[in-house]
Scaffold this motif. Structure first.
Motif, PDB file in Angstrom:
ATOM      1  N   PHE A  10      29.942  35.575  44.954  1.00 33.96           N
ATOM      2  CA  PHE A  10      30.187  36.699  45.857  1.00 33.96           C
ATOM      3  C   PHE A  10      31.619  37.192  45.790  1.00 33.96           C
ATOM      4  O   PHE A  10      31.998  38.055  46.540  1.00 33.96           O
ATOM      5  CB  PHE A  10      29.837  36.300  47.281  1.00 33.96           C
ATOM      6  N   VAL A  11      32.411  36.597  44.913  1.00 33.48           N
ATOM      7  CA  VAL A  11      33.768  37.088  44.712  1.00 33.48           C
ATOM      8  C   VAL A  11      33.734  38.144  43.626  1.00 33.48           C
ATOM      9  O   VAL A  11      33.046  37.985  42.612  1.00 33.48           O
ATOM     10  CB  VAL A  11      34.709  35.933  44.319  1.00 33.48           C
ATOM     11  N   SER A  12      34.453  39.238  43.813  1.00 32.84           N
ATOM     12  CA  SER A  12      34.423  40.344  42.864  1.00 32.84           C
ATOM     13  C   SER A  12      34.882  39.889  41.485  1.00 32.84           C
ATOM     14  O   SER A  12      35.842  39.121  41.344  1.00 32.84           O
ATOM     15  CB  SER A  12      35.314  41.478  43.371  1.00 32.84           C
ATOM     16  N   THR A  13      34.202  40.367  40.469  1.00 32.23           N
ATOM     17  CA  THR A  13      34.561  40.051  39.084  1.00 32.23           C
ATOM     18  C   THR A  13      35.206  41.245  38.384  1.00 32.23           C
ATOM     19  O   THR A  13      35.392  41.216  37.160  1.00 32.23           O
ATOM     20  CB  THR A  13      33.301  39.623  38.302  1.00 32.23           C
ATOM     21  N   ILE A  14      35.506  42.288  39.123  1.00 26.38           N
ATOM     22  CA  ILE A  14      36.190  43.455  38.558  1.00 26.38           C
ATOM     23  C   ILE A  14      37.561  43.580  39.204  1.00 26.38           C
ATOM     24  O   ILE A  14      37.908  42.841  40.134  1.00 26.38           O
ATOM     25  CB  ILE A  14      35.365  44.739  38.782  1.00 26.38           C
ATOM     26  N   SER A  15      38.348  44.500  38.723  1.00 24.58           N
ATOM     27  CA  SER A  15      39.713  44.649  39.222  1.00 24.58           C
ATOM     28  C   SER A  15      39.727  45.198  40.638  1.00 24.58           C
ATOM     29  O   SER A  15      38.777  45.848  41.085  1.00 24.58           O
ATOM     30  CB  SER A  15      40.509  45.582  38.298  1.00 24.58           C
ATOM     31  N   LYS A  16      40.819  44.944  41.332  1.00 20.16           N
ATOM     32  CA  LYS A  16      40.967  45.454  42.699  1.00 20.16           C
ATOM     33  C   LYS A  16      41.017  46.979  42.699  1.00 20.16           C
ATOM     34  O   LYS A  16      40.564  47.615  43.662  1.00 20.16           O
ATOM     35  CB  LYS A  16      42.234  44.880  43.342  1.00 20.16           C
ATOM     36  N   GLU A  17      41.584  47.548  41.639  1.00 16.13           N
ATOM     37  CA  GLU A  17      41.650  49.007  41.571  1.00 16.13           C
ATOM     38  C   GLU A  17      40.251  49.624  41.499  1.00 16.13           C
ATOM     39  O   GLU A  17      39.965  50.615  42.172  1.00 16.13           O
ATOM     40  CB  GLU A  17      42.470  49.441  40.354  1.00 16.13           C
ATOM     41  N   LEU A  18      39.367  49.013  40.688  1.00 18.27           N
ATOM     42  CA  LEU A  18      37.999  49.532  40.595  1.00 18.27           C
ATOM     43  C   LEU A  18      37.238  49.298  41.886  1.00 18.27           C
ATOM     44  O   LEU A  18      36.441  50.151  42.313  1.00 18.27           O
ATOM     45  CB  LEU A  18      37.274  48.870  39.423  1.00 18.27           C
ATOM     46  N   ASP A  19      37.474  48.161  42.539  1.00 20.86           N
ATOM     47  CA  ASP A  19      36.855  47.927  43.844  1.00 20.86           C
ATOM     48  C   ASP A  19      37.312  48.958  44.867  1.00 20.86           C
ATOM     49  O   ASP A  19      36.513  49.455  45.669  1.00 20.86           O
ATOM     50  CB  ASP A  19      37.190  46.510  44.340  1.00 20.86           C
ATOM     51  N   PHE A  20      38.598  49.271  44.859  1.00 21.68           N
ATOM     52  CA  PHE A  20      39.120  50.272  45.788  1.00 21.68           C
ATOM     53  C   PHE A  20      38.509  51.636  45.497  1.00 21.68           C
ATOM     54  O   PHE A  20      38.161  52.389  46.419  1.00 21.68           O
ATOM     55  CB  PHE A  20      40.645  50.342  45.686  1.00 21.68           C
ATOM     56  N   LEU A  21      38.337  51.963  44.203  1.00 17.17           N
ATOM     57  CA  LEU A  21      37.699  53.227  43.833  1.00 17.17           C
ATOM     58  C   LEU A  21      36.257  53.265  44.327  1.00 17.17           C
ATOM     59  O   LEU A  21      35.792  54.283  44.869  1.00 17.17           O
ATOM     60  CB  LEU A  21      37.747  53.408  42.315  1.00 17.17           C
ATOM     61  N   MET A  22      35.533  52.142  44.167  1.00 19.28           N
ATOM     62  CA  MET A  22      34.155  52.080  44.643  1.00 19.28           C
ATOM     63  C   MET A  22      34.086  52.267  46.153  1.00 19.28           C
ATOM     64  O   MET A  22      33.244  53.022  46.655  1.00 19.28           O
ATOM     65  CB  MET A  22      33.520  50.748  44.252  1.00 19.28           C
ATOM     66  N   GLY A  23      34.950  51.585  46.877  1.00 17.74           N
ATOM     67  CA  GLY A  23      34.952  51.713  48.331  1.00 17.74           C
ATOM     68  C   GLY A  23      35.246  53.133  48.783  1.00 17.74           C
ATOM     69  O   GLY A  23      34.621  53.643  49.723  1.00 17.74           O
ATOM     70  N   THR A  24      36.186  53.789  48.106  1.00 20.43           N
ATOM     71  CA  THR A  24      36.538  55.166  48.460  1.00 20.43           C
ATOM     72  C   THR A  24      35.384  56.124  48.177  1.00 20.43           C
ATOM     73  O   THR A  24      35.027  56.962  49.016  1.00 20.43           O
ATOM     74  CB  THR A  24      37.787  55.606  47.676  1.00 20.43           C
ATOM     75  N   LEU A  25      34.785  55.998  46.982  1.00 20.87           N
ATOM     76  CA  LEU A  25      33.669  56.882  46.634  1.00 20.87           C
ATOM     77  C   LEU A  25      32.455  56.628  47.523  1.00 20.87           C
ATOM     78  O   LEU A  25      31.779  57.572  47.947  1.00 20.87           O
ATOM     79  CB  LEU A  25      33.297  56.684  45.162  1.00 20.87           C
TER      80      LEU A  25
END
Length: 399
Positions: A10-25
């Protein structure tokens, strides 16, 4: 998923930047979906008595989009910003089931809509018999069909688990690599919930295109009520094609990546590929209201009328400037039985012209004798009579 090793999934395996982009979109998609589908549902409710059978599927698609928005985004957005899945196993199962249920319901709904459009246009003898009751039965069948595949992983045919990128849940695409039951579920899911619907949609609109091309000259030469019906069907077909293209364009990247993981080596599929495909898939919730609210005339007119009514009610609630009568005293408009009346002495009050005046605004020729008259507004129509023609009670109100 309860021990330490499972928790790591359950820990993200992608970068924090991509996670932030996903959350924003996801946040933008959530707001737009709630706004667009909410307005579409409101407009449909206001015109519920005049809905056509094909429009039942438009409403059902909007309900499915709202269900996906309300069940997935509130869980996916905070997890994306937190860079990990914030909830427990039961919530993960619920999230995955809702994603499959509403996603399959939308695709099956579009399949039914394309089939109905094909019957209406290409086979009118059968399509004209399709009624609202038939549409309701078919809508229920759509939900039942999607529910079978959404509930199956909860009964051990297939599995739900974390997405490869780690901040959401869906079907466990790694399971087919080592479990036969999971492999059979994925095969059935691909055949009956993606390949078959896409084939039906493609064939339906192919038949429609051939029919329209073959009868275009006849329709242009024959102007009748049937032509208007054909034009209405043509508009629904065009909008349905637009929604289908948008939906399939949104979900196809995720389907391709999922099949790559299910039938190939799941370890070589980049988690970022699943993350980007999921972004495209969730954007499908905003296409339906955008297409129908902006392009369908009766939906757009109903929305404009409601907006104008709401604006007029707000303006009507503001204080009006006081008006003075010819004698200098303050007068207020009086209403009796939905009528507004005012007195004019010899001349009709501007800007309302008297009934004897010419349409081009020429001066009123009613004689040289000045007499008191009353302009009466009934609904949206003005009329003028002399005060002597009014009843005794109305004369008392004026004199």
């Amino acid at each position: 998923m309860g021990n330490a090793s499972d928790t790591a999934l359950f820990v993200s395996t992608i970068s924090k930047e991509l996670d932030f982009l996903m959350g924003t979109l996801y946040s933008i998609f959530c707001v737009l979906s709630l706004l667009g589908n909410g307005i579409l549902m409101l407009v449909a409710y206001r015109k519920r008595l005049s809905l056509k059978p094909a429009e039942f599927f438009i409403i059902n698609l909007s309900i499915s989009d709202l269900g996906m928005t309300l069940s997935l985004f509130p869980l996916a957005i905070p997890s994306a910003f937190a860079h990990k899945w914030l909830f427990d196993e039961i919530t993960c199962q619920f999230y995955a089931m809702c994603g499959v249920l509403f996603g399959l319901c939308s695709l099956t709904n579009l399949t039914a809509l394309s089939s109905i459009c094909c019957l209406k246009v290409s086979f009118p003898n059968y399509g004209n018999k399709f009624s609202s009751s038939h549409a309701c039965v078919l809508v229920v069948a759509v939900w039942c069909y999607a529910s079978v595949f959404a509930i199956s992983p909860l009964t051990q045919w297939g599995h739900y688990g974390p997405e490869p990128y780690g901040t959401a849940c869906c079907i466990d695409w790694h399971a087919p690599n080592h479990q036969l039951s999971a492999l059979s579920y994925i095969v059935c899911l691909f055949l009956f919930c993606y390949a078959l619907p896409c084939t039906i949609i493609f064939l339906s609109y192919t038949f429609i295109l051939l029919t329209v091309r073959g009868s275009r000259r006849a329709v242009q030469q024959h102007v009748s009520s049937q032509t208007k019906t054909t034009n209405a069907h043509s508009l629904i077909v065009k909008l349905s094609v637009a929604v289908c293209i948008g939906f399939l364009g949104a979900w196809s990247p995720y389907a391709i990546v999922a099949m790559w993981a299910a039938f190939g080596d799941a370890t070589i599929v980049p988690p970022a590929a699943f993350a980007l495909a999921a972004i495209f898939a969730k954007s499908s919730t905003i296409y339906n209201p955008m297409v129908y609210l902006l392009c369908k005339p009766n939906f757009r007119k109903c929305l404009c009328r409601d907006t104008s009514t709401f604006r007029n009610r707000i303006c009507r609630g503001s204080p009006r400037p006081e008006q003075k009568d010819p004698f200098g005293s303050i007068s207020q408009p009086s209403q009796r039985n939905n009528k507004e009346m005012s007195i004019s002495y010899g001349q009709p009050e501007s800007p309302v012209a008297c009934l004897h005046c010419a349409e081009d605004g020429a001066p009123c020729q009613t004689g040289t004798t000045s007499q008191r008259s009353a302009c009466i507004l009934t609904g949206s129509t003005y009329g003028e009579v002399t005060v002597s023609q009014l009843s005794a009670n109305l004369q008392a109100d004026f004199l």
